[in-house]
Design a protein around this motif. Structure first.
Motif, short mmCIF file in Angstrom:
data_model
loop_
_atom_site.label_atom_id
_atom_site.label_comp_id
_atom_site.label_asym_id
_atom_site.label_seq_id
_atom_site.Cartn_x
_atom_site.Cartn_y
_atom_site.Cartn_z
N ARG A 149 0.83 -1.20 0.00
CA ARG A 149 0.00 0.00 0.00
C ARG A 149 0.87 1.25 0.00
N GLY A 150 2.06 1.17 0.61
CA GLY A 150 2.93 2.32 0.64
C GLY A 150 3.24 2.86 -0.74
N ILE A 151 3.46 1.95 -1.70
CA ILE A 151 3.75 2.39 -3.08
C ILE A 151 2.54 3.11 -3.66
N SER A 152 1.36 2.57 -3.42
CA SER A 152 0.13 3.19 -3.90
C SER A 152 -0.04 4.59 -3.34
N GLU A 153 0.21 4.75 -2.03
CA GLU A 153 0.03 6.06 -1.40
C GLU A 153 1.08 7.06 -1.86
N VAL A 154 2.31 6.61 -2.05
CA VAL A 154 3.36 7.50 -2.56
C VAL A 154 2.97 8.02 -3.94
N ARG A 155 2.50 7.14 -4.80
CA ARG A 155 2.12 7.56 -6.15
C ARG A 155 0.96 8.56 -6.11
N ALA A 156 -0.09 8.23 -5.37
CA ALA A 156 -1.28 9.08 -5.36
C ALA A 156 -0.98 10.46 -4.81
N GLY A 199 6.55 9.01 5.12
CA GLY A 199 6.05 7.98 6.02
C GLY A 199 5.66 6.70 5.30
N TRP A 200 4.93 6.83 4.20
CA TRP A 200 4.51 5.64 3.47
C TRP A 200 5.68 4.96 2.76
N ALA A 201 6.60 5.75 2.21
CA ALA A 201 7.75 5.15 1.52
C ALA A 201 8.59 4.33 2.50
N SER A 202 8.66 4.77 3.76
CA SER A 202 9.45 4.06 4.76
C SER A 202 8.78 2.77 5.21
N ASN A 203 7.50 2.60 4.88
CA ASN A 203 6.77 1.42 5.32
C ASN A 203 6.73 0.30 4.29
N VAL A 204 7.40 0.49 3.16
CA VAL A 204 7.43 -0.56 2.14
C VAL A 204 8.55 -1.53 2.50
N ASP A 205 8.18 -2.72 2.94
CA ASP A 205 9.16 -3.69 3.42
C ASP A 205 10.19 -4.04 2.36
N GLY A 206 11.44 -4.05 2.79
CA GLY A 206 12.51 -4.51 1.92
C GLY A 206 12.94 -3.53 0.85
N LYS A 207 12.44 -2.29 0.89
CA LYS A 207 12.80 -1.33 -0.14
C LYS A 207 13.25 -0.03 0.49
N ASP A 208 14.26 0.59 -0.13
CA ASP A 208 14.75 1.87 0.33
C ASP A 208 13.72 2.95 0.00
N PRO A 209 13.38 3.82 0.97
CA PRO A 209 12.35 4.84 0.73
C PRO A 209 12.65 5.72 -0.48
N VAL A 210 13.91 6.11 -0.66
CA VAL A 210 14.25 6.95 -1.81
C VAL A 210 14.01 6.19 -3.11
N ALA A 211 14.35 4.90 -3.11
CA ALA A 211 14.13 4.08 -4.30
C ALA A 211 12.65 3.95 -4.61
N VAL A 212 11.82 3.86 -3.57
CA VAL A 212 10.37 3.76 -3.78
C VAL A 212 9.86 5.01 -4.49
N VAL A 213 10.28 6.17 -4.01
CA VAL A 213 9.82 7.43 -4.62
C VAL A 213 10.31 7.55 -6.06
N ARG A 214 11.58 7.22 -6.29
CA ARG A 214 12.13 7.32 -7.65
C ARG A 214 11.43 6.37 -8.61
#
Length: 220
Positions: A162-169, A194-209
């Protein structure tokens, strides 16, 4: 941070050991060479760190530490004031063109007291009416991004995290708001972080990028 852990209160983990590697042709996997401890790269070389082994290490839950007070993490702050003229109507028309009804609802009528939500079964987008117009229109942009990106037929990693979904939206909402002269950073930055940091196993910066192209194409 001026804090110390309790004796024998840590959790044993495998800590990564990283080493530096250099290459003048980084696209060629065979070209990378490991640098010595004090060795400098040659002119034109790219340097990257890689995990080469693991060693025993300890981490502590914050509840098992003592000392200076912990800093408070920034919290999203709702937008205040009026919304740009016509933006609510424009976003509503887009939602309706996708077959969704837009409703303003009291907060206690929205699931978990959220600022907004979507019911994909009834095809309704609900926005909390107990906010200033600026916050309402930003929320509508956020929920419209969910409509476009996160429907039941979507089959990507956002369905699992869900963190990825929330980051995108929220990133889409930021871009739409910015295009109309609205600054949402006081809400968007803590929310996305906050949501990017909650994606298990993934770096928050990488999630946003990783969401960048989807965010750009959806916002425009």
């Amino acid at each position: 941070m001026g804090r110390w852990p309790e004796k024998d209160g840590g959790y044993r983990i495998r800590g990564p050991v990283k080493a530096r590697f250099a290459s003048a042709t980084p696209r060629d996997p065979a070209s990378w060479r490991r640098l010595g401890k004090w060795e400098k790269p040659r002119p034109g070389e790219v340097v990257r760190r890689r995990i080469v082994s693991v060693v025993p290490a300890y981490v502590w839950d914050v509840s098992r530490t003592h000392g200076a007070p912990l800093p408070e993490l920034p919290r999203p702050r709702l937008l205040e004031g009026e919304a740009p003229a016509g933006l609510w109507e424009g976003l509503t028309e887009q939602a309706e063109s996708l077959g969704f009804e837009v409703l303003r609802m009291p907060r206690d009528r929205i699931e978990r007291g959220a600022n907004g939500c979507i019911d994909f079964e009834t095809r309704q987008v609900m926005v909390c009416a107990d906010m200033d117009p600026a916050a309402q229109v930003k929320t509508l942009a956020h929920e419209l991004a969910h409509v476009r990106l996160d429907g039941p037929n979507q089959r990507d990693d956002a369905r699992e995290h869900r963190g990825i979904s929330e980051v995108r939206a929220e990133s889409v909402a930021l871009m739409i708001a910015a295009a109309h002269g609205m600054d949402t950073s006081d809400y968007t930055i803590p929310y996305v972080a906050g949501w990017a940091s909650n994606v298990d196993g993934k770096d928050p910066v990488a999630v946003v990028r990783a969401t960048g192209e989807q965010v750009r194409s959806t916002a425009f």
